[in-house]
Design a protein around this motif. Structure first.
Motif, PDB file in Angstrom:
ATOM      1  N   MET A  56      82.420  47.586  62.963  1.00  0.00           N
ATOM      2  CA  MET A  56      83.208  46.386  63.251  1.00  0.00           C
ATOM      3  C   MET A  56      82.445  45.124  62.873  1.00  0.00           C
ATOM      4  O   MET A  56      82.978  44.219  62.216  1.00  0.00           O
ATOM      5  CB  MET A  56      83.564  46.358  64.728  1.00  0.00           C
ATOM      6  CG  MET A  56      84.288  45.100  65.190  1.00  0.00           C
ATOM      7  SD  MET A  56      84.440  45.061  66.992  1.00  0.00           S
ATOM      8  CE  MET A  56      82.714  44.868  67.478  1.00  0.00           C
ATOM      9  N   SER A  92      83.426  42.669  59.733  1.00  0.00           N
ATOM     10  CA  SER A  92      83.741  41.288  60.102  1.00  0.00           C
ATOM     11  C   SER A  92      82.805  40.321  59.381  1.00  0.00           C
ATOM     12  O   SER A  92      83.230  39.272  58.875  1.00  0.00           O
ATOM     13  CB  SER A  92      83.617  41.101  61.622  1.00  0.00           C
ATOM     14  OG  SER A  92      84.538  41.915  62.297  1.00  0.00           O
ATOM     15  N   TYR A 110      88.691  42.118  57.553  1.00  0.00           N
ATOM     16  CA  TYR A 110      88.768  41.816  58.983  1.00  0.00           C
ATOM     17  C   TYR A 110      89.698  42.789  59.692  1.00  0.00           C
ATOM     18  O   TYR A 110      89.463  43.176  60.843  1.00  0.00           O
ATOM     19  CB  TYR A 110      89.235  40.377  59.199  1.00  0.00           C
ATOM     20  CG  TYR A 110      88.894  39.839  60.565  1.00  0.00           C
ATOM     21  CD1 TYR A 110      87.600  39.378  60.845  1.00  0.00           C
ATOM     22  CD2 TYR A 110      89.838  39.806  61.589  1.00  0.00           C
ATOM     23  CE1 TYR A 110      87.268  38.883  62.090  1.00  0.00           C
ATOM     24  CE2 TYR A 110      89.514  39.325  62.851  1.00  0.00           C
ATOM     25  CZ  TYR A 110      88.231  38.861  63.089  1.00  0.00           C
ATOM     26  OH  TYR A 110      87.902  38.388  64.328  1.00  0.00           O
ATOM     27  N   GLY A 167      87.756  45.889  60.381  1.00  0.00           N
ATOM     28  CA  GLY A 167      86.877  45.659  61.524  1.00  0.00           C
ATOM     29  C   GLY A 167      87.641  45.628  62.832  1.00  0.00           C
ATOM     30  O   GLY A 167      87.201  46.172  63.849  1.00  0.00           O
ATOM     31  N   PHE A 168      88.844  45.025  62.788  1.00  0.00           N
ATOM     32  CA  PHE A 168      89.681  44.947  63.990  1.00  0.00           C
ATOM     33  C   PHE A 168      90.146  46.338  64.409  1.00  0.00           C
ATOM     34  O   PHE A 168      90.200  46.662  65.602  1.00  0.00           O
ATOM     35  CB  PHE A 168      90.880  44.042  63.720  1.00  0.00           C
ATOM     36  CG  PHE A 168      91.700  43.747  64.947  1.00  0.00           C
ATOM     37  CD1 PHE A 168      91.211  42.903  65.933  1.00  0.00           C
ATOM     38  CD2 PHE A 168      92.953  44.313  65.112  1.00  0.00           C
ATOM     39  CE1 PHE A 168      91.959  42.629  67.071  1.00  0.00           C
ATOM     40  CE2 PHE A 168      93.712  44.045  66.242  1.00  0.00           C
ATOM     41  CZ  PHE A 168      93.213  43.198  67.221  1.00  0.00           C
TER      42      PHE A 168
END
Length: 203
Positions: free
Chosen positions: A87, A91, A129, A132-133
């Protein structure tokens, strides 16, 4: 888990309803129901208050569950650590690509005063992102699946590594919105930082 059976038995021994127990330790009646039906597990703070209410030690309450908790910690902690690292990596890459494209490709795109680098960076940012989310969601699901964070906290408490005081006024439980506000503030800060960086690059 053995605790679920014990909580119900001790509550009934004292002739208390779930609602009365919930008010005594500052949680909802549904939370008590979830504990007694083994859907969730109380944290150390709740166990401290329950031990005081039922006049029994925390060790006696959770003794039958220790092995199962330690097994859950061992099985899920490694997965959570790997997902957390992933993550952070994705990110971080998202922000780096956003800035990198914006700096390296300043040619105007003709769209909303954004450069081609801004557009390429934004598209890359969204993809990275999102990955990562998704990993963050995976960590959260693992936490909820076995209450790993709660188990780890209890395990440390039983080993004497932490000794929290009971929240006898229930302040943290009465004001859960404070945690939400902190998260919203952190998200807004990140958004403002991004907007400032992009404006600085365009300027």
């Amino acid at each position: 888990m053995e605790l679920a059976r014990q909580l119900r038995a001790k509550r009934e021994e004292r002739g208390l309803s779930q609602d009365e127990v919930s008010k005594a330790i500052f949680v909802s009646r549904q939370t008590i129901s979830n504990w007694e039906n083994d859907k969730t597990y109380p944290d150390v703070q709740s166990l401290l208050l329950l031990s005081q209410l039922f006049e029994v030690s925390i060790d006696a309450l959770v003794r039958g569950d220790v092995v199962a908790m330690q097994r859950a910690i061992a099985e899920d902690s490694r997965k959570m650590r790997l997902l957390s690292i992933g993550m952070l990596v994705f990110s971080g890459l998202a922000f780096l690509f956003l800035l990198g494209f914006s700096i390296a490709w300043p040619e105007p795109s003709g769209f909303a005063r954004m450069s081609k680098g801004n557009l390429a960076g934004a598209a890359t940012f969204i993809v990275l992102y999102a990955i990562g989310f998704a990993m963050a969601i995976g960590v959260d699901r693992l936490k909820k699946k076995h209450d790993v964070v709660t188990y780890r906290e209890i395990d440390r408490f039983l080993k004497g590594e932490v000794a929290p005081e009971p929240d006898t006024e229930g302040l943290a439980r009465k004001h859960p919105a404070l945690g939400v506000l902190v998260k919203l503030f952190a998200g807004a800060s990140i958004g403002l930082l991004l907007a400032g960086l992009l404006l600085a690059l365009e300027g």
